[in-house]
Design a protein around this motif. Structure first.
Motif, PDB file in Angstrom:
ATOM      1  N   MET A   1      17.465   3.508 -10.933  1.00  0.00           N
ATOM      2  CA  MET A   1      18.520   4.130 -11.738  1.00  0.00           C
ATOM      3  C   MET A   1      17.814   5.141 -12.834  1.00  0.00           C
ATOM      4  O   MET A   1      17.017   4.834 -13.427  1.00  0.00           O
ATOM      5  N   SER A   2      18.577   6.222 -13.091  1.00  0.00           N
ATOM      6  CA  SER A   2      17.825   7.168 -14.062  1.00  0.00           C
ATOM      7  C   SER A   2      18.154   6.778 -15.511  1.00  0.00           C
ATOM      8  O   SER A   2      19.000   5.994 -15.726  1.00  0.00           O
ATOM      9  N   ASN A   3      17.102   7.598 -16.317  1.00  0.00           N
ATOM     10  CA  ASN A   3      17.562   7.149 -17.506  1.00  0.00           C
ATOM     11  C   ASN A   3      18.564   7.237 -18.385  1.00  0.00           C
ATOM     12  O   ASN A   3      19.220   6.630 -19.085  1.00  0.00           O
ATOM     13  N   ASN A   4      19.694   8.283 -17.562  1.00  0.00           N
ATOM     14  CA  ASN A   4      21.050   8.691 -18.146  1.00  0.00           C
ATOM     15  C   ASN A   4      22.237   7.692 -17.475  1.00  0.00           C
ATOM     16  O   ASN A   4      23.079   7.524 -18.150  1.00  0.00           O
ATOM     17  N   ALA A   5      21.720   7.311 -16.544  1.00  0.00           N
ATOM     18  CA  ALA A   5      22.966   6.604 -15.418  1.00  0.00           C
ATOM     19  C   ALA A   5      23.302   5.401 -16.397  1.00  0.00           C
ATOM     20  O   ALA A   5      22.644   4.577 -16.901  1.00  0.00           O
ATOM     21  N   CYS A   6      24.654   5.262 -16.252  1.00  0.00           N
ATOM     22  CA  CYS A   6      25.234   4.082 -16.843  1.00  0.00           C
ATOM     23  C   CYS A   6      26.494   3.546 -16.143  1.00  0.00           C
ATOM     24  O   CYS A   6      26.892   4.479 -15.277  1.00  0.00           O
ATOM     25  N   ILE A   7      27.078   2.509 -16.590  1.00  0.00           N
ATOM     26  CA  ILE A   7      28.509   2.217 -16.018  1.00  0.00           C
ATOM     27  C   ILE A   7      29.202   1.912 -17.065  1.00  0.00           C
ATOM     28  O   ILE A   7      28.943   1.070 -18.112  1.00  0.00           O
ATOM     29  N   LEU A   8      30.341   2.370 -17.142  1.00  0.00           N
ATOM     30  CA  LEU A   8      31.570   2.406 -18.438  1.00  0.00           C
ATOM     31  C   LEU A   8      32.668   2.056 -17.955  1.00  0.00           C
ATOM     32  O   LEU A   8      33.288   2.088 -16.635  1.00  0.00           O
ATOM     33  N   THR A   9      33.334   0.977 -18.513  1.00  0.00           N
ATOM     34  CA  THR A   9      34.784   0.715 -18.302  1.00  0.00           C
ATOM     35  C   THR A   9      35.621   1.743 -18.278  1.00  0.00           C
ATOM     36  O   THR A   9      35.347   2.756 -19.081  1.00  0.00           O
ATOM     37  N   THR A  10      36.622   1.844 -17.896  1.00  0.00           N
ATOM     38  CA  THR A  10      37.926   2.769 -18.085  1.00  0.00           C
ATOM     39  C   THR A  10      37.956   2.965 -19.196  1.00  0.00           C
ATOM     40  O   THR A  10      38.216   3.960 -19.929  1.00  0.00           O
ATOM     41  N   LYS A  11      38.231   1.723 -20.197  1.00  0.00           N
ATOM     42  CA  LYS A  11      38.568   1.963 -21.536  1.00  0.00           C
ATOM     43  C   LYS A  11      37.508   2.443 -22.487  1.00  0.00           C
ATOM     44  O   LYS A  11      37.811   3.421 -23.324  1.00  0.00           O
ATOM     45  N   GLY A  99      27.259   0.929 -21.711  1.00  0.00           N
ATOM     46  CA  GLY A  99      26.955   1.233 -20.125  1.00  0.00           C
ATOM     47  C   GLY A  99      25.478   1.078 -19.605  1.00  0.00           C
ATOM     48  O   GLY A  99      25.328   0.983 -18.588  1.00  0.00           O
ATOM     49  N   LEU A 100      24.420   0.420 -20.482  1.00  0.00           N
ATOM     50  CA  LEU A 100      23.128   0.287 -20.121  1.00  0.00           C
ATOM     51  C   LEU A 100      23.253  -1.075 -19.334  1.00  0.00           C
ATOM     52  O   LEU A 100      24.071  -2.006 -19.729  1.00  0.00           O
ATOM     53  N   PHE A 101      22.300  -1.243 -18.276  1.00  0.00           N
ATOM     54  CA  PHE A 101      22.034  -2.702 -17.648  1.00  0.00           C
ATOM     55  C   PHE A 101      20.822  -3.258 -18.379  1.00  0.00           C
ATOM     56  O   PHE A 101      19.983  -2.526 -19.200  1.00  0.00           O
ATOM     57  N   GLU A 102      20.845  -4.531 -18.545  1.00  0.00           N
ATOM     58  CA  GLU A 102      19.689  -5.154 -19.012  1.00  0.00           C
ATOM     59  C   GLU A 102      18.499  -4.592 -18.563  1.00  0.00           C
ATOM     60  O   GLU A 102      18.281  -4.437 -17.176  1.00  0.00           O
ATOM     61  N   GLY A 103      17.455  -4.343 -19.253  1.00  0.00           N
ATOM     62  CA  GLY A 103      16.262  -3.754 -18.718  1.00  0.00           C
ATOM     63  C   GLY A 103      16.123  -2.456 -18.823  1.00  0.00           C
ATOM     64  O   GLY A 103      15.139  -1.579 -18.468  1.00  0.00           O
ATOM     65  N   GLN A 104      17.196  -1.582 -18.895  1.00  0.00           N
ATOM     66  CA  GLN A 104      17.399  -0.217 -18.823  1.00  0.00           C
ATOM     67  C   GLN A 104      17.181   0.425 -20.193  1.00  0.00           C
ATOM     68  O   GLN A 104      17.452  -0.298 -21.193  1.00  0.00           O
ATOM     69  N   HIS A 105      16.640   1.611 -20.222  1.00  0.00           N
ATOM     70  CA  HIS A 105      16.404   2.166 -21.500  1.00  0.00           C
ATOM     71  C   HIS A 105      17.084   3.483 -21.582  1.00  0.00           C
ATOM     72  O   HIS A 105      17.369   4.173 -20.463  1.00  0.00           O
ATOM     73  N   PHE A 106      17.115   4.283 -22.827  1.00  0.00           N
ATOM     74  CA  PHE A 106      17.797   5.515 -22.778  1.00  0.00           C
ATOM     75  C   PHE A 106      17.118   6.178 -23.992  1.00  0.00           C
ATOM     76  O   PHE A 106      16.830   5.430 -25.281  1.00  0.00           O
TER      77      PHE A 106
END
Length: 177
Positions: A1-11, A99-106
């Motif tokens: 997963m790239s440094n910028n990738a994230c998951i956001l809820t619709t809200k 939007g980050l996963f555990e262990g992910q950095h930004f």
């Protein structure tokens, strides 16, 4: 997963869009970070967000540039609650964590133009996961029989008598001991 990738809820995605629309100009550092976050986001429904993803109102453990970890609740806006409890999404670090996963950095611009890296170490509480868990418990809960308290119920019970009278060898009785 790239440094910028994230998951956001619709809200959460919609809130970030509104923040982006309200930025003063496209050169605003917050606008640049919001655009980066929105462009890299995968948007999911509330029921589909993984439990290890930071969302708004999540309590998270994070560190900045490898320093000691900190625990905060990612809030929608600045709160008047005790200092150090909330991390508003209107700050660079709060926005970075959403939007980050555990262990992910930004990586983001820090003070004095020096880039800093925010690492999401752990999601301690996520409201979407808590809601799903509560709904699952409600669906599987076994109906408990209703209990009714009856006043004087214990006194209404007949006395229990033994088969033979109890005799003591001690003439003074058990209280003499």
């Amino acid at each position: 997963m790239s440094n910028n990738a994230c998951i956001l809820t619709t809200k959460d995605f919609r809130i970030l869009e509104v923040m982006f629309d309200r930025c003063l100009g496209r050169d605003d550092p917050m606008a640049l970070l919001l655009k980066r976050k929105l462009d890299a986001a995968r948007v999911v429904f509330l029921d589909d967000v993984p439990t290890n993803v930071a969302t708004l109102s999540s309590r998270v453990v994070f560190s900045v540039d490898g320093r000691d970890p900190d625990t905060r609740v990612i809030s929608h806006d600045r709160m008047t609650s005790p200092i150090g409890l909330f991390l508003p999404v209107t700050t660079f670090r709060g926005l970075a964590l959403v939007g980050l996963f555990e262990g992910q950095h930004f990586s983001l611009p820090g003070q004095n133009g020096v880039e800093e890296t925010v690492l999401l170490e752990k999601v301690l509480y996520q409201p979407e996961a808590a809601r799903r868990e509560k709904e699952a418990l409600d669906r599987t809960a076994v109906a408990m029989p209703a209990l009714r308290v009856v006043q004087g119920g214990i006194r209404a019970r007949p006395d229990i008598a033994g088969a033979a009278p109890v005799r003591f060898d001690d003439p003074d009785g058990p209280s003499a001991a």
